[in-house]
Each structure stands twice: as C-alpha cells, then as structure tokens.
Design an enzyme around this catalytic site. Structure first.
Site, short mmCIF file in Angstrom:
data_model
loop_
_atom_site.label_atom_id
_atom_site.label_comp_id
_atom_site.label_asym_id
_atom_site.label_seq_id
_atom_site.Cartn_x
_atom_site.Cartn_y
_atom_site.Cartn_z
N ASP A 80 36.83 45.77 46.19
CA ASP A 80 35.58 45.22 46.83
C ASP A 80 36.15 44.47 47.93
O ASP A 80 37.03 43.97 47.90
CB ASP A 80 34.80 44.43 46.00
CG ASP A 80 33.48 44.33 46.59
OD1 ASP A 80 33.07 44.65 47.54
OD2 ASP A 80 32.30 44.14 45.71
C1 BGC Z 1 29.76 44.61 47.99
C2 BGC Z 1 30.30 45.94 48.05
C3 BGC Z 1 30.32 46.69 49.24
C4 BGC Z 1 31.15 45.85 50.22
C5 BGC Z 1 31.43 46.43 51.44
C6 BGC Z 1 30.60 43.67 49.31
O1 BGC Z 1 30.02 42.46 49.27
O2 BGC Z 1 29.88 43.85 46.80
O3 BGC Z 1 29.29 46.52 47.42
O4 BGC Z 1 30.50 47.96 49.22
O5 BGC Z 1 30.72 44.48 50.42
O6 BGC Z 1 30.18 46.25 52.40
#
Ligand code: BGC
Length: 816
Positions: free
Chosen positions: A234
């Site tokens: 993530d």
């Molecule tokens: C989220 C993810 C997301 C990523 C990219 C994170 O803060 O938890 O689900 O894919 O950001 O935007």
C-alpha cells in the site's frame, strides 16, 4: 518473527532468469520501487516498459486525477456484492479492464476484499460483505474478469485492514482460526482459484509485525496458495529494509525512502541479493503477463457500453428492503410527484478517498425521475441539508477568463511570483496526484474564473484544502484563512479536505470575478500532491423551514420520493464512522413527509448500513448504495418497475448502533483486538439468542414477484434446489445455502453461508439452481483445514432468517 521468503525461483519465472542476469544491482534495486506515484521503472535494454498502476476499484481513475480524462464510475463494492451475482462481478472486472486499457493502466488496485467486520468501518462502501464466502466468490470473479482481459488485479489490503482508525500503525490481534476462516479466505480464493497476479500488502500490523514485513506474505500466500505474483505495498507502507527478506516485492510509490539504502545494504551484506532477485523475477513475470515485456502486445479487452453496464449493475445491486405494495409505481395514475432530499439532486455515486474516480456525468434521481415520468409534474424540495463543506461550482456558471470557455484557469507560481505553469480546467474541485503540474516547485496556486450565478441571494462561497488560502470576489479580499484539519491522517485531509466559507451576495446573471490563491504548505509524504476546491457550501436556511417546504410539496403530490443519504464526511477512506445515523435532520424530514399521509418511498443513498428509525412508518424503503454514475436511472427504473431491484443485503442492517455486536474499531495502546473471533456479522447476531433482531437480516431483499421454494436434493457434492415464481412478473431470487453443525466438537457459528446462486424465472416457471457444496465449505481451521465427519444440516432460502428448506448432509470427513 519476520520470515525469510524462499529465494528459490518458482517454475513460472525460470524462463526469465537470462533477463535477470543482464541487470545491474542498481537496476534491480530501482525496479522493486516505483518510478513515481503510479508507475514502475522502465528498462528499455531488456524490453521492459513502465507499468502503470491505478485505483479503482469501482472504475479506473488512471494516472491523472483530471476531469478532462473522465472515467466510468461503477457502483461501489457493497452494491456489487448486493447483486450476489458472480457473473456480474466477472463483467464488472471486464469493464474495469476496458477502462484500464483505455487509460493505459496495467494494474487495477482492487478489488477491496477486507470484510465488513463492523458497520463503522470507513471503507465499508468499498468492501463487499461481512461474509467471507460471498466476498471470496465475488473477488475471484472480479479478478478473472480483469485478468482474462490482460489487466492485472490487485486484491487489497492483505490482511485485517477492516477499519481505518490509526490505519498506518494499528496492530490487529486476531486468532488464527478467525484469520484463516474469515479474513484470509477471500484472498485465498482470489489467488488459488482466480490466480491473482498481484496482491496489495496493508498498512496495518498483524500480531505485532507490519504487513509489509509480515510472515503472512510467505505463509500462506506463497507457500500454501502457490502465489507467484507481485506483492505491491500500500502507498508508503514499506517502512524498512526488513521488508526485503520478507515476501514484499514492490514498494510504492517510488523511489521508496525506506529502501533508499538498498544497494548499499546488499553490498555490505545486510540484505541478500537473492531476496532482491526473487522480487525482480516476479516483477518481470507481471510485466510479461500484462504485455509490458518484450514484443508482447497487451490484450484488447472486449468492447464496453460503460453507462449501460453501470446502470444494469446498479439495478442488480439495489435492495428493496420494504414494500407495502406502493412499488412498482402506478405511473399512469401519477399527476404530481414530490422528489425530496439533497441526495436526490446531488447524488453520492461513490465513497471518498483513493477509490474516487471522476465520471463524465452523473445522473441524479431527480433528473432520472423527471425523464421517466414525462406525464407527471415532478417537483423538488431540498428538505434537509446533508452535504457538508463546499461543493464545486456548476461548470455552466463558470467562464475561464483566459479562454472565454466554460471553466477555470489554474496557474502555478514559484516563491518569486514567476508563473511556472497554467492549465484550463473544467472543474473547481481539483486534485493533483501525479500528472504534469509542477506541484513541488510551486509556492502558490491560483484559480481564476468568472462566475455567473443562476439566482440572486447570499451564498456561502469558499474553498477546501489542506493549505491556507485567500479568496477574492471582484478583487475584494473576502477570506484569508486556513481550513482546520481534524485528525492526523494526512491522506484523509488530502482526499476529503475541510473547508471554510464567507457569505457573499450575488446577483442572478451578473458576472462576478472569483480568484482564490492557495499557499502550498509542506505536505510531507504528499509534497508532490495537491488537493484544492473552490466552491459553494449549502445555504443556511432554517432547517424547520426546509422541512415545512418539503411537507407542503408532499401534501400536494400523489407520491413522495425522499432520497436520504450520507455525505463525504461520513463515508470515506481515512477515518471510521462514529454513528450510523443519517446526517442532519433527515430522520425528522422522513417522519414529517410520511405523516402527511401521501404514500412515501424512501431511497437510501449510502454505501454502508444506516439506521432507519422510521422504516415502519413509510410505504417502501429502497437501498440504492453508492450506485455509480447511472444511479439516478437505476433508481427510476426500479421505482417505475421498468426493472426489478436485484439486490440482497451482503451485510446485516441493525435497528440501532447499540444493537451492533462488533463496534470496536479504535485501537487501545496501538492494538485492536478482534475479540469476537469468528463471530462477525450475522454470525454474531445469531450467536446471542437474546440479542435484538436486526432491522433487516443478512441476505434480505424483496422483488416484485413471489417465490415458493420447492425441494432441495443432494447430487454428489452439490445441492439442487427447485423454486417457482408464483407471482405475476418475471423476477430474480437469490438462493442461499447455510450450514449448521449442531454437535460440533469445535466452536462454530450458529450457521454460515456455504453457497448461493441467483436465478431468474418467468411467472409460473419452476427453476433449478445447482449449488456446489465442496467439503471445504464445512471445514474449520485447526492448524490445517479439517472437515469434521458426520451430520451437518443444510438450510436453504432467501435470507439467513428465512430458510424454508432443510436437508441432512452427511460427510465422511477428511482434510479438506
Ligand atoms: C489506499 C489504497 C490505494 C492507495 C493508492 C492508499 O491510501 O489504502 O487502497 O490503492 O492509497 O491510492
């Protein structure tokens, strides 16, 4: 606790070894970190192009957050799950693949398959269900729909990322059985059955170890499930070099500060090069799969009629919770219709946060009902203010002073006041998160537009963002302040920023020059990004007056449709909910409208359960979720009977927050204990016989016809269920099969879902659903999957609380 991932290459990557040997250590170290927010590093010498990763999962945003490049906005995850339809989930994945290809995206960051452990979870709208079986089946189908079309899926967030409070640091403690039987199960299915090419490791820790360093990445993911894909972190979740020996493959975004030292660490022996090689091989395999390596061309996805699919999906996920017969509407008899509620005019089609996509156009229920009821006078009343903070100014009231066209001019200045860059935009709610604008180099960002209001009066004009700003109206400074950020989640403040306003008098038709100057504060990890909105907050009319006006409209109408819902501050990534109540005065509004005696239909526009204390006082309740860009048409189709609502609840709906079994989403001392073990959702409601009944049970949903369940018989390891459409309309039913084990040697839920199948039948038609019940559905985790031998009871019906058929099911028992 950190487990060293095996560095023996799997068979799937052996043919890539010659490419690996052509890479320098520096190239390999660069490859396992992103090139920027959304792309991986290209190495042309070996024929490797950059790969682009993008959110969804309810559509695909693409690498730029830009209204000039709109995306298909599909219904949110909870709405998809409400369809209980694996074929629909497959087509949904295929639709995402088409969008991905159109936008040059190789990896879609979804589906989100954490569980609805508590209805308070902030990303509930994005996740599918409280049930692991329903989640797993839909997840596998979504992954196949994407990957059959050459686009990688990235099921997320692995694992136990089921709420948002302190999401970067929370240490989830969950017993092994619950982890296996509930939280890991959807990932297992997405990997073992659908062959997911990537997985996203979560921000949180499990059992004291942050997920990007956690041994769960190796076992069960790699060692037991045979995952040969890429574990993508993530965003910013890689914290240290300890993620290198763990099975964490790609650190995003890049270059990742935590791995800045990777080359040196390998040279001086702190980290083994074999661990790096293993990651590189997996990335090369991913590149090969998506057509980013060598001469391979990406697969051409099937053609897509996006709006038509979005509409059909929304209809199939709409749940008719209650109906005293008012629906479907007798449209020919309607002279006047009152459509009430802010969400009727400004529908929420998706939840907040990284899942946000920018649709080309959104169809509101008001607009759609006007189109669907041409013979009736459809009148609108606001009724109650729901949305908080500023919303963008409608494009048709804006003129870009530089071009004379609809829109706003946005210019970027450095500290000396030199203009670095300018662009013409078609929205006043803008996010730069990747893209061309020189965000990091800019000291000030200025929006300029000529605003021509439609009505005369006082408006609340202002801006939203995480930065200080100055607002000028006709060159007069009216606001010089900084919105106050609540909480510590910078991402939440970024994606759902607070706002401030000033009261400004405007005249209908008179052009007003509006300029806002945003000072760029240092945003730390988000320093290359900016979120800023110029907009108007809801009018400050007396709430009683708003209700009185709605009541007057209802009284003068043949039917009232009240659209209630949540707002961006209630349902979003970055924080959890603290209440299940509808925001503002909406409960009072519904009660007042229902009290007029005019037949009252309530449409709920929320991604998660909300409390509906007046449910018995109204004539019908329709849960429309965050229904995507065609939400309005789907609601109109359902209300008029042009289509049948196809949804069944994927999650239990409580009558009050006090009744909800699992509400604990706030870590204590950094830890969040999943004390309830196996008992989340309907399992928890059933466990305590004295507990209050939910408002609407798991699996519940009505259609416009009636059904009689006939018989259930075992054929091998499947169940054949016959049922008849006994009504006078064609319809859909979802056959649900639950298992019970009365004399189990181990703790069990009272009953648990083991299979389901949606069926369609015409009036008088009897249909047969064949539902596989493999032994594994009866298994429990005891260090391995074990099926207790002996008698189980299978119960079949239309919800967890409506199970007319019962069948004894014997199994010899065996490791599953
Ligand atoms: C989220 C993810 C997301 C990523 C990219 C994170 O803060 O938890 O689900 O894919 O950001 O935007």
């Amino acid at each position: 606790m950190t487990d060293t991932a095996t560095s023996t290459p799997s068979d799937a990557v052996l043919h890539l070894l010659p490419l690996l040997t052509r890479l320098t250590l520096e190239q390999k170290a660069a490859l396992v970190q992103g090139a920027d927010f959304w792309t991986t590093v290209a190495i042309p010498e070996i024929g490797l192009r950059a790969m682009t990763l993008s959110d969804g999962p309810a559509g695909v945003r693409g690498p730029r957050w830009d209204e000039r490049e709109p995306s298909l906005n599909l219904p949110s995850g909870s709405a998809l799950a409400a369809s209980w339809d694996v074929d629909l989930a497959y087509r949904y994945g295929a639709a995402a693949a088409s969008e991905a290809r159109r936008k040059g995206v190789d990896v879609v960051l979804g589906p989100t398959i954490n569980l609805h452990r508590s209805p308070l979870g902030g990303r509930h709208f994005e996740c599918f269900s409280e049930d692991p079986e329903l989640t797993a089946e839909l997840a596998a189908a979504y992954v196949r729909g994407l990957q059959d079309n050459g686009v990688a899926a990235c099921p997320k967030h692995y694992v136990a990322n089921d709420s948002e409070t302190d999401r970067f640091t929370v240490d989830v403690r969950v017993d092994e059985r619950a982890l296996r039987e509930l939280y890991l199960a959807p990932f297992e299915r997405a990997v073992e059955q659908a062959g997911a090419w990537t997985i996203m490791s979560a921000y949180n820790a499990v059992d004291g170890v942050t997920m990007t360093e956690n041994e769960l990445l190796e076992t069960p993911l790699n060692s037991e499930w045979g995952f040969d894909g890429t574990v993508i972190s993530d965003w910013t979740a890689v914290r240290s070099l300890a993620a290198v020996p763990a099975a964490q493959d790609l650190a995003m975004p890049g270059p990742a500060p935590a791995w800045a030292d990777l080359v040196d660490a390998i040279r001086d022996g702190r980290v083994a090069e074999a661990d790096l090689d293993r990651k590189v091989l997996r990335l090369l395999l991913l590149a090969e799969r998506v057509g980013a390596l060598g001469d391979a061309e990406p697969l051409e996805p099937a053609p897509l009629d996006g709006p038509a699919f979005a509409r059909a999906a929304a209809i199939d996920g709409t749940v008719l919770l209650r109906n005293d017969g008012v629906l479907p509407l007798a449209t020919a008899a309607l002279g006047r219709v009152a459509v009430i509620g802010q969400n009727a005019r400004e529908a929420r089609t998706q939840g907040g946060g990284s899942a946000t996509v920018i649709p080309e156009a959104v169809v509101s229920p008001l607009e759609a009902l006007r189109a669907a009821l041409p013979g009736a006078e459809v009148r609108f009343a606001l009724g109650a203010v729901v949305q908080e903070g500023v919303s963008e100014i409608p494009l048709d009231q804006l003129t870009n002073p530089a071009t004379g066209e609809a829109g706003v001019r946005v210019a970027f200045f450095d500290a000396e006041g030199t203009e670095l860059f300018a662009e013409n935009r078609r929205s006043t709610a803008l996010v730069w998160f990747g893209g061309d604008a020189p965000i990091s180099a800019s000291a000030t960002v200025v929006f300029e537009t000529l605003y021509t209001p439609a009505e005369t009066g006082d408006i609340e004009l202002g801006f939203a963002g995480a930065n200080p700003g100055r607002l000028f109206v006709d060159d007069v400074l009216v606001l010089d302040d900084s919105p106050v950020i609540e909480g510590t989640d910078l991402g939440a403040a970024f994606l759902n920023p607070p706002s401030i306003t000033a009261t400004v008098h405007v005249e209908a038709g008179r052009e007003t020059a509006v300029r806002v100057e945003f000072a760029r504060a240092d945003a730390g990890a988000l320093s290359g990004a900016l979120s800023a909105t110029l907009g108007i907050a809801p009018e400050r009319t007396d709430p009683d007056e708003l209700i009185a006006r709605a009541v007057a409209e209802a009284e003068a109408s043949d039917v009232a449709v009240v659209v209630v819902g949540t707002n961006a501050r209630v349902e979003s990534e970055g924080y959890d909910r603290t209440s299940l109540d509808l925001p503002g005065r909406q409960d009072d509004l519904v009660r007042a409208v229902a009290a007029t005696g005019t037949p009252t239909i309530v449409v709920v526009n929320a991604g998660s359960p909300v409390v509906l204390p007046w449910a018995d006082e109204v004539d019908a309740v329709v849960q429309g979720y965050f229904g995507g860009q065609e939400f309005g048409h789907a609601i109109a189709d359902v209300l008029t009977g042009a289509a049948e609502p196809g949804g069944r609840l994927p999650t239990t709906w409580p009558a009050s927050l006090a009744d909800v079994p699992v509400t604990d989403v706030t870590p204590q001392g950094g830890r969040l204990d999943y004390r309830e073990g196996l008992h989340i959702g309907y399992r928890a409601w059933l466990r305590d016989g004295d507990a209050a009944a939910p408002a609407f049970p798991f699996g519940h949903g009505l259609g416009y016809t009636s059904w009689a369940f006939g018989s259930a018989q075992r054929i091998g390891d499947a169940l054949e269920v016959t049922l008849e459409n006994t009504g006078d309309r064609p319809g859909k039913q979802v056959v649900q099969v639950y298992a019970e084990r009365a004399d189990s040697a181990v703790e069990r839920p009272v009953r648990w879902l083991v299979g389901f199948a949606p069926v369609q039948a015409t009036p008088g038609e009897t249909v047969t659903a064949t539902i596989p019940v493999p032994a594994r559905r009866l298994a429990h985790w005891a260090g391995e999957w074990v099926v207790e031998p002996g008698a189980y009871t299978l119960r079949v019906g239309a919800s967890v609380a409506d199970l007319p058929l019962t069948l004894a099911w014997h199994t010899e028992g065996a490791p599953a």
